[in-house]
Design an enzyme around this catalytic site. Structure first.
Site, PDB file in Angstrom:
ATOM      1  N   TYR A  49      -7.489 -17.375   5.132  1.00  0.00           N
ATOM      2  CA  TYR A  49      -6.901 -16.353   4.281  1.00  0.00           C
ATOM      3  C   TYR A  49      -7.194 -16.639   2.811  1.00  0.00           C
ATOM      4  CZ  TYR A  49      -3.372 -13.473   1.968  1.00  0.00           C
ATOM      5  OH  TYR A  49      -2.733 -12.575   1.151  1.00  0.00           O
TER       6      TYR A  49
ATOM      7  N   GLY B  49       0.813  -1.214   0.000  1.00  0.00           N
ATOM      8  CA  GLY B  49       0.000   0.000   0.000  1.00  0.00           C
ATOM      9  C   GLY B  49       0.843   1.258   0.000  1.00  0.00           C
TER      10      GLY B  49
END
Length: 251
Positions: free
Chosen positions: A151, A20
């Site tokens: 996940y 990010g």
């Protein structure tokens, strides 16, 4: 340096570290104003200093809709629009099937699935027609690694959203795509998966054996793929999954 995001306004969730942060830095270098969010105030402060005046950090938990609405209202007040949403925030934790608790299940799905869903939905009123949404999935959505079922399933949901939303948003010509990274060393390895230095090196050696490019990826390399999908260069691309994995899940 190109200016493919000149005068664009972007939101990147989970933007204080790793992929990010690398994406935010790239967008800013190429002309964008970027809002980043994250849960850790210290990491956000550090990221904001690194990004400079065109990076705006907002402490926010994507699993909390009230937080998302606060982020939306801040962006609306300051800029009135978004051109790009990168729904990147997520966690990766091991779970043992047969011993997984409800709390473990809820934590992963609240952040990786609910959080991503409501991030995008909450920002839709601000998102410009013809804008772009990029979702961070994972090559594990199509793999069966042990102790990673929560996940992997959560990232399979992310991949599915890219398909469905491409049709949901077709009238507004908003493109939705997913990036699926392979192994990249980010703080998630230590903080989420609880890998120590020896385990990381063992994983690195395994990747060198099975991936044609024989190495981990770099956050900046994933950022480049996200930037491509968010840019006008990908204006005829939507609904896709772009795997950036050194070939690990492809051959």
């Amino acid at each position: 340096m190109s200016e493919r995001f000149q005068n664009k306004v972007a939101l990147i969730t989970g933007g204080s570290t790793g992929i990010g942060l690398a994406t935010a830095a790239l967008f800013i270098r190429e002309g964008a104003k970027v809002y980043i969010t994250g849960r850790n105030g210290k990491s956000l402060d550090k990221a904001a200093t690194e990004l400079g005046p065109k990076g705006v950090a907002i402490q926010s938990d994507v699993a909390e809709i009230a937080d998302l609405e606060r982020v939306r209202d801040r962006i609306k007040e300051e800029d009135g629009r978004l051109d790009i949403v990168v729904a990147n925030a997520g966690i990766a934790e091991n779970n043992t099937f047969g011993e997984t608790s409800e709390a473990e299940f809820d934590k992963t799905f609240d952040i990786n699935v609910k959080g991503l869903f409501f991030t995008t939905q909450t920002m839709l009123p601000l998102l410009s027609d013809g804008g772009a949404v990029v979702l961070t999935a994972s090559i594990l959505s199509g793999k069966g690694f042990p102790n990673m079922s929560l996940y992997s399933a959560s990232k399979a949901a992310v991949r599915s959203f890219a398909r469905s939303w491409s049709n949901d948003l077709r009238e507004r010509k908003i493109r939705v795509s997913a990036v699926s990274p392979g192994p990249v060393q980010t703080p998630i390895m230590e903080n989420g998966l609880k890998m120590n230095a020896e385990q990381i090196e063992q994983y690195r050696a395994m990747v060198a054996q099975v991936a044609p490019l024989e190495r981990f990826g770099e956050p900046s390399e994933i950022a480049e793929a996200i930037a491509f999908l968010a840019s006008d260069a990908a204006r005829y691309i939507t609904g896709v999954e772009l795997s950036v994995d050194g070939g690990m899940a492809q051959v």
